[in-house]
Design an enzyme around this catalytic site. Structure first.
Site, PDB file in Angstrom:
ATOM      1  N   ASP A  51      32.001  34.512  47.929  1.00 47.51           N
ATOM      2  CA  ASP A  51      33.170  35.380  48.095  1.00 47.51           C
ATOM      3  C   ASP A  51      33.301  35.889  49.522  1.00 47.51           C
ATOM      4  O   ASP A  51      34.409  36.120  50.001  1.00 47.51           O
ATOM      5  CB  ASP A  51      33.153  36.547  47.100  1.00 47.51           C
ATOM      6  CG  ASP A  51      34.567  36.974  46.725  1.00 47.51           C
ATOM      7  OD1 ASP A  51      35.413  36.082  46.502  1.00 47.51           O
ATOM      8  OD2 ASP A  51      34.855  38.182  46.677  1.00 47.51           O
ATOM      9  N   GLU A  92      35.869  45.641  53.071  1.00 47.50           N
ATOM     10  CA  GLU A  92      35.179  44.670  52.235  1.00 47.50           C
ATOM     11  C   GLU A  92      34.204  43.821  53.040  1.00 47.50           C
ATOM     12  O   GLU A  92      33.105  43.528  52.575  1.00 47.50           O
ATOM     13  CB  GLU A  92      36.204  43.722  51.599  1.00 47.50           C
ATOM     14  CG  GLU A  92      36.330  43.871  50.107  1.00 47.50           C
ATOM     15  CD  GLU A  92      37.532  43.107  49.577  1.00 47.50           C
ATOM     16  OE1 GLU A  92      37.550  41.869  49.683  1.00 47.50           O
ATOM     17  OE2 GLU A  92      38.462  43.765  49.056  1.00 47.50           O
ATOM     18  N   GLU A 144      44.850  39.379  44.059  1.00 44.03           N
ATOM     19  CA  GLU A 144      44.261  40.720  43.981  1.00 44.03           C
ATOM     20  C   GLU A 144      44.088  41.195  42.543  1.00 44.03           C
ATOM     21  O   GLU A 144      43.083  41.796  42.187  1.00 44.03           O
ATOM     22  CB  GLU A 144      45.130  41.727  44.759  1.00 44.03           C
ATOM     23  CG  GLU A 144      45.217  41.453  46.258  1.00 44.03           C
ATOM     24  CD  GLU A 144      43.944  41.795  47.026  1.00 44.03           C
ATOM     25  OE1 GLU A 144      42.852  41.338  46.620  1.00 44.03           O
ATOM     26  OE2 GLU A 144      44.058  42.510  48.042  1.00 44.03           O
ATOM     27  N   GLU A 214      41.041  30.814  40.554  1.00 43.26           N
ATOM     28  CA  GLU A 214      40.166  31.962  40.267  1.00 43.26           C
ATOM     29  C   GLU A 214      39.146  31.619  39.179  1.00 43.26           C
ATOM     30  O   GLU A 214      37.980  31.996  39.276  1.00 43.26           O
ATOM     31  CB  GLU A 214      40.994  33.193  39.870  1.00 43.26           C
ATOM     32  CG  GLU A 214      41.778  33.822  41.028  1.00 43.26           C
ATOM     33  CD  GLU A 214      40.889  34.549  42.052  1.00 43.26           C
ATOM     34  OE1 GLU A 214      39.740  34.901  41.720  1.00 43.26           O
ATOM     35  OE2 GLU A 214      41.359  34.740  43.188  1.00 43.26           O
TER      36      GLU A 214
HETATM   37  C1  LIG Z   1      38.057  34.595  44.957  1.00 45.90           C
HETATM   38  C2  LIG Z   1      38.594  35.946  45.201  1.00 45.90           C
HETATM   39  N1  LIG Z   1      39.763  36.284  44.655  1.00 45.90           N
HETATM   40  C3  LIG Z   1      40.292  37.505  44.849  1.00 45.90           C
HETATM   41  C4  LIG Z   1      39.638  38.436  45.630  1.00 45.90           C
HETATM   42  C5  LIG Z   1      40.250  39.805  45.781  1.00 45.90           C
HETATM   43  O1  LIG Z   1      40.186  40.341  47.016  1.00 45.90           O
HETATM   44  C6  LIG Z   1      38.410  38.047  46.201  1.00 45.90           C
HETATM   45  N2  LIG Z   1      37.689  38.907  46.978  1.00 45.90           N
HETATM   46  N3  LIG Z   1      37.917  36.806  45.967  1.00 45.90           N
END
Ligand SMILES: Cc1ncc(CO)c(N)n1
Length: 225
Positions: A51, A92, A144, A214
Site C-alpha cells: 500500500d 499517510e 477512498e 481493490e
Molecule cells: C489500494 C488502496 N486503495 C485505496 C486507498 C485509500 O487511500 C489506499 N490507501 N490503497
C-alpha cells in the site's frame, strides 16, 4: 416547485446494481480477519508494504485531479475537498514510514506485485488530460470509500480488532474520513447529474474497475502472487 425530482443519485443506483462487487471490496476476508482478530501479521505486513507503493502513485493522480477540478469544476469548494485528500495523503506517507519501521518492514526493498502494478498503471491512465473531471472524481471517490468502509467496519460494533491494528483502522475508518468520502460522493453525484450519457457510462465502468482492483489488492495480502 414544479414536479420536484426525487431521483435516486447515480452513485446510490450503482451501489445497488453492483452490490455484490462492492461488498467483495468492502468486506474482504483480509479486513474481516482484522475485524475478528484472526489476521495473520505477515499478511498485514505485506499489505502495508504494497500500500505504501500504491499511495506514492496515488499522489500524482490526486494532483491531476486538482488540476482538472481547477479547470473544469463549476463549484469552487470541490478543490478544497480534494485538497483535504492531499493533506491526508501527506500524513499517510509519514505514517506508512513510521508503521513500517515499527513492523520491521523495509520499504526500500518492497517489490510491487502484479495486482499493485496493474492498479498503479490504471491510476496513471486516469491522469491523462483526456479523462474528464467527472470520471476522475468519481474514481477518486470509489478508491477512498473502499478503505473508509473496510476499516470503519473493523472498528464498528462487535469488532475484535487488536489494539496494535486499531490505529491503522482509524486512519481510514474515522468519522472525518467518512465525512470527506461523503463530500466526494456529493461532488460525483452533482457532476454525474449534469453529465451526458456517455460520461455516465464511462464513470460507471471506471467504478467497477476500481472495485475489482481493490479486491485484487486485498487478495495480495494472501501472498499468493
Ligand atoms: C489500494 C488502496 N486503495 C485505496 C486507498 C485509500 O487511500 C489506499 N490507501 N490503497
Amino acid at each position: 416547485m414544479e414536479g420536484a425530482k426525487q431521483e435516486i443519485p447515480m452513485i446510490e443506483k450503482w451501489l445497488n446494481q453492483h452490490r455484490e462487487l462492492y461488498t467483495a471490496a468492502t468486506r474482504h476476508p483480509f479486513t474481516l480477519s482484522i475485524r475478528d482478530g484472526s489476521v495473520d501479521l505477515s499478511a498485514f505486513k505485506r499489505w502495508l508494504g504494497q500500500d505504501y507503493i500504491f499511495v506514492r502513485a496515488f499522489v500524482p493522480f490526486v494532483a491531476s485531479l486538482l488540476l482538472k477540478s481547477w479547470k473544469e469544476s463549476d463549484d469552487d469548494s470541490d478543490i478544497e475537498v480534494i485538497l483535504g485528500g492531499v493533506a491526508a495523503l501527506n500524513d499517510e506517507i509519514s505514517w506508512f514510514k513510521r508503521e513500517a519501521s515499527k513492523w520491521n518492514v523495509l520499504l526500500s526493498s518492497i517489490v510491487p506485485q502484479k495486482a499493485n502494478l496493474e492498479y498503479c498503471r490504471f491510476l496513471e491512465s486516469l491522469m491523462s488530460p483526456e479523462v474528464e473531471y467527472t470520471v476522475a472524481v468519481t474514481a477518486f471517490w470509489a478508491i477512498e470509500v473502499v478503505y473508509q468502509e473496510s476499516y470503519a467496519h473493523c472498528l464498528a460494533d462487535g469488532s475484535k480488532t487488536s489494539e496494535e491494528l486499531k490505529k491503522t483502522c482509524q486512519r481510514w475508518g474515522n468519522d472525518d474520513f467518512g465525512q470527506y468520502c461523503r463530500s466526494l460522493q456529493d461532488i460525483a453525484n452533482r457532476r454525474l447529474e449534469k453529465s451526458p450519457e456517455d460520461i455516465i457510462s464511462k464513470a460507471e465502468a471506471i467504478v467497477i474497475r476500481v472495485l475489482e482492483y481493490e479486491v485484487e489488492f486485498w487478495n495480495m495480502s494472501r501472498g499468493e502472487n
